[in-house]
Motif scaffolding. Structure first.
Motif, mmCIF file in Angstrom:
data_model
loop_
_atom_site.group_PDB
_atom_site.id
_atom_site.type_symbol
_atom_site.label_atom_id
_atom_site.label_comp_id
_atom_site.label_asym_id
_atom_site.label_seq_id
_atom_site.Cartn_x
_atom_site.Cartn_y
_atom_site.Cartn_z
ATOM 1 N N GLY A 267 2.093 -27.865 -54.919
ATOM 2 C CA GLY A 267 1.434 -27.809 -53.612
ATOM 3 C C GLY A 267 -0.084 -27.757 -53.720
ATOM 4 N N VAL B 115 -1.884 -29.216 -55.864
ATOM 5 C CA VAL B 115 -2.378 -30.572 -56.136
ATOM 6 C C VAL B 115 -2.570 -31.326 -54.817
ATOM 7 N N ALA B 116 -1.621 -31.104 -53.890
ATOM 8 C CA ALA B 116 -1.660 -31.817 -52.611
ATOM 9 C C ALA B 116 -2.877 -31.442 -51.770
ATOM 10 N N VAL B 117 -3.295 -30.170 -51.829
ATOM 11 C CA VAL B 117 -4.385 -29.733 -50.955
ATOM 12 C C VAL B 117 -5.769 -29.823 -51.615
ATOM 13 N N CYS B 118 -5.814 -30.075 -52.907
ATOM 14 C CA CYS B 118 -7.119 -30.119 -53.587
ATOM 15 C C CYS B 118 -7.929 -31.328 -53.112
ATOM 16 N N PRO B 119 -9.053 -31.089 -52.424
ATOM 17 C CA PRO B 119 -9.825 -32.209 -51.876
ATOM 18 C C PRO B 119 -10.606 -32.975 -52.946
ATOM 19 N N SER C 22 -9.260 -33.779 -56.067
ATOM 20 C CA SER C 22 -8.314 -34.338 -57.051
ATOM 21 C C SER C 22 -8.528 -33.730 -58.442
ATOM 22 N N LEU D 146 -6.724 -31.162 -59.689
ATOM 23 C CA LEU D 146 -5.523 -30.544 -60.263
ATOM 24 C C LEU D 146 -4.456 -31.579 -60.585
ATOM 25 N N LYS E 187 -14.248 -31.826 -62.169
ATOM 26 C CA LYS E 187 -14.031 -32.148 -60.755
ATOM 27 C C LYS E 187 -13.956 -30.915 -59.858
ATOM 28 N N ILE F 121 -9.341 -23.677 -51.953
ATOM 29 C CA ILE F 121 -8.251 -24.087 -51.057
ATOM 30 C C ILE F 121 -6.890 -23.960 -51.764
ATOM 31 N N ILE G 36 4.728 -34.440 -53.040
ATOM 32 C CA ILE G 36 3.503 -33.757 -52.600
ATOM 33 C C ILE G 36 2.404 -33.777 -53.657
ATOM 34 N N ARG H 249 -0.792 -38.214 -56.981
ATOM 35 C CA ARG H 249 -2.178 -38.525 -57.323
ATOM 36 C C ARG H 249 -2.383 -40.027 -57.298
ATOM 37 N N ARG I 130 -3.942 -41.579 -54.113
ATOM 38 C CA ARG I 130 -5.391 -41.340 -54.059
ATOM 39 C C ARG I 130 -6.119 -42.280 -55.010
ATOM 40 N N THR J 130 -4.871 -36.511 -49.310
ATOM 41 C CA THR J 130 -5.014 -35.062 -49.482
ATOM 42 C C THR J 130 -4.492 -34.340 -48.237
ATOM 43 N N SER J 131 -3.685 -33.312 -48.437
ATOM 44 C CA SER J 131 -3.161 -32.565 -47.283
ATOM 45 C C SER J 131 -4.158 -31.501 -46.851
ATOM 46 N N LEU K 117 -4.996 -27.919 -45.277
ATOM 47 C CA LEU K 117 -4.288 -26.638 -45.285
ATOM 48 C C LEU K 117 -3.627 -26.361 -43.919
ATOM 49 N N PHE L 171 -0.103 -28.237 -43.727
ATOM 50 C CA PHE L 171 0.668 -28.153 -44.959
ATOM 51 C C PHE L 171 1.250 -26.747 -45.056
ATOM 52 N N GLY M 113 5.355 -27.128 -51.082
ATOM 53 C CA GLY M 113 4.511 -27.370 -49.936
ATOM 54 C C GLY M 113 5.199 -28.395 -49.065
#
Ligand code: FAD
Lengths: 60, 403
Positions: free
Chosen positions: A14, A16-20, A22, A24, A37, A43, B165, B168, B171, B178-179, B181, B184, B267
């Protein structure tokens, strides 16, 4: 830079998904943080369902 | 491993969840040469799922139910307001079987889907990670794989990112996935045994003290065993999901006495749908594209349907020899028409429910009938909900969002 407590992390990805930024990645060894990075925005720490992440506090 | 696979394929699918397997089996059946790669050593394991699925979900996926991965038939839902009052939503088997639900065994279900893809002719590799995309003349032309520390390149006409989720790849392809917060859900779950439950119903507990921005679920897998989990919105609290779940369990003797057989986290995207999910030679599907029902967070069926649509579009594009963004945007149009429009409407419901106080939720439990609630997850019956909310003057503005 993020420190991952591997004893706590459940490798859900999760963060990884929220890291603005990239920064992680979820690998077979767990979450890996790319020092270059990571902006220490926190977050991922906020998201983590099990509180496995913390900031190393080396960036302001 | 390198000798085991070809140097190039029509399509490479990244990730072997429901979205990936649906894409791989659909494309293989359409005659494409397909490779699907999964970075985990075992498909579907560990699960990141409550394992609930509706009867009509199977129909929509075109998957025949099989005892090997069905745990339990569910005939109703008990929804609890913060004050403990419950509304029973009974699925009526006499009118239609469509409202019945099932708790499945995801590990076996996901493997079965991959098995179907393999039997259809797709090649599948596990413990193999896509580490990056290959490009030729700036266009995506394949992937770089890593297995046991060694890397090699495989080319493809189209890459489908079904990487969940933790995606990468999308992107890297240039899509902003990117989700946020606020869109999510932070989730954690115990599979518990020796607990007191209603074995025929799922139970959902709402309340800002119990699960801010989400709910606690109990999904029975047998008479005495269930997935007990929680999803919360982390913009509404600083406390972690696992802390809330522990508090919930400790406050209920029927759960507290139980054992924990498995711990899962995850998530869940609840919103953040993408206008475009394609680039030249590239499509993203499933959780990676946030294709989840925002009110309950169910994504098994949505991911499968999206994966299938992606592969159908890809097969058509390859047949015509045009894999450009424009050609692949047929998938965007189709997904938005068939699924997105409705999910977007359901997202509004989520935004409204999240803003209700415990007192409002208690009020709703008094006013709503079980039969009203059944339709909510399908974007039906919002009018009646709005009407009830409007009985409270301070909720009038909020209720208008539903109309
Ligand atoms: C706690 C929780 C409870 C849930 N409960 C339910 C429920 O009851 N019902 C329901 O319908 N949905 C539920 N969901 C949602 C559901 O699990 C997902 O929507 C669904 O699994 C999405 O399928 P997918 O194929 O898109 O992604 P996934 O199933 O996540 O599959 C993606 C796969 O891609 C692999 N992968 C990622 N990156 C790479 C790479 N670079 N190379 C190779 N492989 C890669 C991953 O290892 C993974 O196996 C729940 C989710 C959570 C977190």
């Amino acid at each position: 830079m993020i420190r991952v407590d591997r004893k706590v992390c459940l490798r859900c990805g999760g963060c990884v998904a929220v890291c603005p930024h990239s920064a992680l990645r979820l690998t077979e060894h767990g979450i890996i943080c790319d020092e270059e990075k990571c902006k220490d925005c926190g977050i991922c720490i906020e998201f983590c369902p099990v509180k496995a992440l913390e900031s190393r506090g080396d960036k302001e | 491993m390198k000798d085991f696979i070809d140097e190039s394929y029509d399509m490479i699918v990244v990730g072997a969840g429901p979205a990936g397997s649906a894409a791989a089996m659909t494309a293989a059946k359409a005659g494409l040469n397909v490779l699907m790669v999964e970075k985990r050593a075992e498909i579907g394991c560990p699960k990141r799922c409550g394992e609930g699925i509706s009867e009509n979900g199977f129909e929509r996926m075109g998957i025949k139910k099989n005892e090997k991965w069905l745990n339990r038939k569910i005939t109703g839902t008990n929804i609890y307001a913060p004050n403990g009052k419950s509304v029973k939503v009974l699925f009526d088997p006499t009118t239609s079987d469509n409202y019945t639900g099932w708790i499945i065994e995801r590990k076996m279900f996901d493997k079965m889907l991959a098995d179907m893809a393999a039997k259809s002719g797709a090649k599948i590799l596990t413990k193999t990670e896509v580490v990056s995309l290959l490009r030729e003349n700036e266009k995506i032309s394949g992937v770089r794989l890593e297995f046991n520390g060694r890397q090699w390149d495989v080319r493809a006409k189209i890459v489908i990112a079904a990487d969940g989720i933790e995606s990468r790849i999308a992107r890297e392809a240039g899509l902003e996935t990117t989700s946020k917060l606020s869109e999510f859900i932070s989730a954690v779950q115990f599979e518990m045994s020796n607990i007191d439950i209603d074995p025929d119903s799922i139970e959902l507990y709402f309340g800002n003290e119990i699960a801010p921005g989400g709910y606690v679920w109990i999904f029975p897998k047998s008479e005495h065993r269930a997935n007990v989990g929680i999803g919360i919105r982390k913009t509404m609290t600083s406390k972690s999901a696992i802390k809330y779940l522990n508090e919930f369990i400790n406050s209920r003797p029927g759960l507290k006495k139980g054992s924990i057989l498995e711990v899962n986290a995850g998530g869940v995207p609840v919103g953040g749908f993408l206008d475009s999910m394609v680039c030249d030679n590239f499509i993203v599907a499933g959780d990676a594209a946030h294709q989840v029902n925002p009110i309950h967070g169910g994504g098994i069926v949505e991911s499968f349907l999206a994966g299938r649509m992606a592969a159908e579009t890809a097969a058509e594009a390859i047949k015509k020899g045009d894999m450009s963004k424009e050609a692949l945007s047929v998938y965007d149009d189709r997904w938005w028409k068939e699924r997105g429009k409705r999910l977007k409407k359901i997202q509004k419901l989520r935004e409204v429910v999240e803003k209700l106080s415990d007192d409002d939720l208690n009020f709703l439990a008094e006013e709503l009938e079980g039969s009203d609630i059944v339709g909510f997850a399908r974007a039906e019956g919002f009018g009646k909900l709005a009407k009830i909310l409007m009985k409270r003057p301070k909720l009038i503005l909020l209720a208008r969002k539903l109309l």
